[in-house]
Design an enzyme around this catalytic site. Structure first.
Site, PDB file in Angstrom:
ATOM      1  N   GLU A  42       1.016  -0.823   0.483  1.00  0.00           N
ATOM      2  CA  GLU A  42       0.363   0.377   0.055  1.00  0.00           C
ATOM      3  C   GLU A  42       0.883   1.823   0.860  1.00  0.00           C
ATOM      4  OE1 GLU A  42      -2.325  -0.983   3.369  1.00  0.00           O
ATOM      5  OE2 GLU A  42      -0.652   0.062   4.818  1.00  0.00           O
ATOM      6  N   LYS A  95      11.282   3.913  -0.540  1.00  0.00           N
ATOM      7  CA  LYS A  95      10.691   5.497  -0.214  1.00  0.00           C
ATOM      8  C   LYS A  95      10.828   5.558  -2.448  1.00  0.00           C
ATOM      9  CE  LYS A  95      11.036   7.651   2.569  1.00  0.00           C
ATOM     10  NZ  LYS A  95      11.530   7.948   4.876  1.00  0.00           N
ATOM     11  N   CYS A 147      14.153  44.117 -21.468  1.00  0.00           N
ATOM     12  CA  CYS A 147      14.482  44.976 -22.724  1.00  0.00           C
ATOM     13  C   CYS A 147      14.687  46.007 -22.007  1.00  0.00           C
ATOM     14  CB  CYS A 147      13.137  45.010 -23.477  1.00  0.00           C
ATOM     15  SG  CYS A 147      11.455  45.409 -22.997  1.00  0.00           S
ATOM     16  N   CYS A 165       6.430  43.565 -17.554  1.00  0.00           N
ATOM     17  CA  CYS A 165       7.095  44.705 -18.145  1.00  0.00           C
ATOM     18  C   CYS A 165       6.205  45.414 -19.255  1.00  0.00           C
ATOM     19  CB  CYS A 165       8.035  43.491 -19.367  1.00  0.00           C
ATOM     20  SG  CYS A 165       8.772  44.546 -20.462  1.00  0.00           S
ATOM     21  N   CYS A 185       9.853  43.776 -26.214  1.00  0.00           N
ATOM     22  CA  CYS A 185      10.212  43.329 -25.200  1.00  0.00           C
ATOM     23  C   CYS A 185      10.659  41.844 -26.364  1.00  0.00           C
ATOM     24  CB  CYS A 185      10.005  43.148 -24.144  1.00  0.00           C
ATOM     25  SG  CYS A 185      10.563  41.616 -23.392  1.00  0.00           S
TER      26      CYS A 185
END
Ligand code: IVH
Length: 675
Positions: free
Chosen positions: A114, A315, A412, A427, A433
């Site tokens: 499980e 694990k 930019c 921006c 840009c």
């Protein structure tokens, strides 16, 4: 004395409510409506208020939480709550199975498998079918009494659904918080400025260890049973799987993913399957647990130090790790959103080496008190971008420094804006840009904008990647040679695209405005702006007050427009577009503007105008409240340019000042002279 029939009604109502509770919270398959449940609930409440002797701690009416306690009492576990041996590799799993087969002298072992729940272990005690107490694992021998808090867990049965329950039985399992409840809790915490939890396990632990059970009740904790401890008066089944099935019959929540498998191949196949679906599970897990299925064999194998020999936790690689935050960089997304990103000292998380993690936005950095140089906890789940969840404050070096959001775009150099009420900084270099180029072009050519047929995402990618197009104005400079050189571009499609681009030059003012992709300026706002301002010059010259006279334009839209037009790169692209021949029929204004759009604006005139002399132009400007200056400077609002313009023209261009042709200038004036 409570009349017998009343007591019987109360008992059957409790049973019924437990049943429907289980249908709702555990099976996720309610059989009655919420209203019907509430009706039964109130019926029980009525009986209990008429006969308070009926009230018992396990009544469904008592789940809202009992009295506040000062401390949690220590509880000695009658049988210790052990830990599990861990395996991190397949080789260790192979060795585990081999050891068991050798010890038991059996060719193949059956295992009950499980998920390994990532919560906190509790031991629950039921006497004669009634929940009597529950405690945390603690150090395995002594835990804390959290009975009152456990009663508030809606999925936890308060009485076993059985007519002949064991005299006493211990049920062990994990208290956890479902991912969706964790997200909701943190959102609520954020909203009220409270402390957020780093992960569902911490949230579950913090919620279960509340001294006020009413707080626990609001936290929606969940529970999964995974083992039976000591029992008395119970005809124990012979396998782990059967014991779990018995618990399910008693209404305990169990992982739907539990299974019985054969041999080591079965174990490893199960591990891989669960690893695959891990992210889709509604709760966090940190591995899988293998248990020898036969309980007799479990007993034969026994224990070694503090862990059973018959079980193993396999694990998953940890999803969280601690590392040092070297620097905070800022990334610009396709929409201009700025995301601060943590550059980290490389660290393995969840099986990959992580060097960057998102910090979401400026507020998150402040809220989590993250500083450059800090040791941070980094989390990665599935394919999602790793994130910095918290700071290891205890390890904070003295040399840490604060993060400051840059004021200009790292890509930019356009200004960064952060609109009121928004968490994200952006921006403003929209059209210019590089980070936003593709997105801007896609929007520009879309059907409702410039409607350039055939210019889709793939083609834009190609054009930008080949450095043929940097901004929308470049589209109008493309020629056949440019296009035919692109991969998978046939002659016919190249010609079609050129025709489409050419056609798009004839547009409407509204489409043009919309095509610029100004934040908050959708199709309708663009139409409103076009209808009310009439000309590009008016739009460019409008201040916040004038913009707000346009219907539906409030501060947010106005500010966004002003930010956009304040970027010289954006003006540059606009100039280039009109120069390329993008034009539209004049817009008839519904009513004249009462204020002059050039009131207080500074003009510079250069070159020979087609009809007006310089003097006439100057007179017109001054009559409308504007000023004329001799040279171009930061204070210049417009340059009125004719043929053979001088150096003023080039200077205006480099400074991104709006350049008007005479016709546009006349349009600008007529915008208010129409009254
Ligand atoms: S069985 C005797 N099954 O893992 C075996 N434990 O390291 C008792 N855990 O603190 C444990 N999921 O809280 C078992 N499906 C599962 C589990 C599980 C999580 C936790 C448990 C314990 C720890 C043991």
């Amino acid at each position: 004395m409570v009349p017998a029939d009343i007591a019987a009604s109360a008992a059957s109502l409790r049973k019924l409510l437990e049943y429907h509770n289980h249908r709702y919270y555990v099976l996720d398959a309610p059989q009655i409506s919420d209203a019907e449940y509430d009706r039964l609930f109130r019926e029980l409440q009525d009986l209990e208020s008429r006969y308070p002797e009926l009230i018992m701690p396990n009544s469904p009416t008592q789940r809202v939480g009992g009295e506040i306690v000062a401390t949690f009492e220590p509880v000695n576990h009658r049988s210790p709550m052990l830990s599990l041996n861990n395996a991190f590799s397949e080789a260790e799993v192979v060795a585990f199975d081999k050891r068991i087969r050798e010890q038991l002298n059996l060719p193949q072992i059956e295992y009950a498998v499980e998920p390994k729940f990532d919560g906190l272990a509790v031991n629950l005690v039921y006497e004669n079918g009634q929940f009597v107490s529950g405690a945390t694992r603690g150090d395995g021998y002594v835990g804390e009494d959290v009975t009152a808090n456990l009663r508030t867990l809606p999925a936890l049965p308060m009485m076993l659904a059985s007519d002949c329950p064991p005299a006493r039985i211990e049920v062990r399992g994990e208290v956890l918080m479902l991912k969706r409840d964790f997200a909701a809790l943190n959102a609520a915490q954020r909203a009220k400025g409270g402390k957020e939890f780093a992960n569902p396990r911490n949230a579950a632990a913090g919620s279960l260890r509340q001294l006020n059970p009413q707080v626990t009740a609001t936290r929606r904790l969940y529970f999964f049973a995974y083992a039976v401890g000591l029992s008395e008066g119970w005809a124990s089944p012979t396998t782990q799987a059967e014991a779990m099935a018995q618990l399910a019959d008693w209404y305990f929540p169990l992982a739907a993913e539990r299974q019985v498998v054969e041999g080591v191949e079965g174990l490893l196949a199960y591990y891989r399957r669960i690893a695959e679906i891990r992210d889709e599970l509604p709760f966090d897990i940190d591995g899988v647990v293998y248990k020898v299925n036969e309980l007799d064999l479990q007993r034969l194998l026994g224990f070694v130090s503090r862990a059973p020999r018959f079980a193993l936790a396999h694990k998953f690689p940890a999803q969280e790790a601690t590392t040092q935050l070297i620097d905070i960089e800022v990334q610009v997304g396709r929409t201009g959103a700025l995301t601060p990103v943590a550059r980290l000292a490389p660290v393995p998380v969840g099986g990959v080496i992580v060097t960057y993690a998102t910090l979401h936005n400026e507020d998150e950095i402040r809220r989590k008190d993250i500083k450059i140089g800090d040791w941070v906890n980094v989390r990665r789940a599935g394919d999602v971008i790793p994130e910095v969840v918290s700071v290891a404050v205890m390890k904070r070096p003295a040399t840490v420094r604060d993060f400051v959001m840059p004021s200009v775009c790292p890509v930019c150099s356009a200004h960064i804006e952060r609109l009121p009420g928004e968490a994200v900084a952006r921006c403003t270099g929209g059209l210019f840009c590089a980070a936003q180029r593709k997105q801007a072009l896609l929007h520009f050519s879309s059907r409702k904008a410039m409607n350039i047929d055939g210019l889709g995402e793939k083609l834009i990618d190609q054009l930008v990647d080949a450095e043929l197009v940097h901004n929308p104005a470049d589209l109008y400079r493309l020629d056949f040679q440019d296009l035919i050189a692109l991969e998978r571009m046939a002659e016919k499609s190249a010609n079609n695209l050129l025709t489409a681009i050419h056609h798009s030059k004839q547009t409407s003012f509204a489409r043009f405005i919309y095509a610029l992709g100004i934040r908050h300026v959708g199709e309708q706002t663009a139409k409103d702006l076009a209808r009310h301002l009439g000309t590009l010059a008016n739009l460019l010259a409008a201040d916040e007050q004038i913009l707000q006279t346009v219907p539906e334009v409030g501060t947010v839209v106005a500010k966004s427009l002003l930010h956009f037009f304040a970027e010289r790169h954006n003006l540059d692209v606009i100039n280039k577009l009109t120069e390329a021949g993008v034009s539209w029929p004049a817009v008839t204004l519904p009513a004249a503007n009462s204020t002059s759009p050039i009131q207080g604006k500074v003009f510079v005139i250069t070159g020979t105008l087609p009809t007006l002399s310089r003097e006439e132009a100057k007179a017109e400007i001054e009559a409308a409240g504007g000023k004329v200056a001799g040279s171009v400077s930061k204070k210049t609002d417009f340059v009125l340019a004719g043929t053979d313009p001088g150096s003023k023209f080039t200077k205006a261009q480099t400074m991104g000042i709006i350049i008007l042709q005479e016709a546009q200038f006349m349009e600008l004036l007529s915008g208010y002279q129409g009254e």
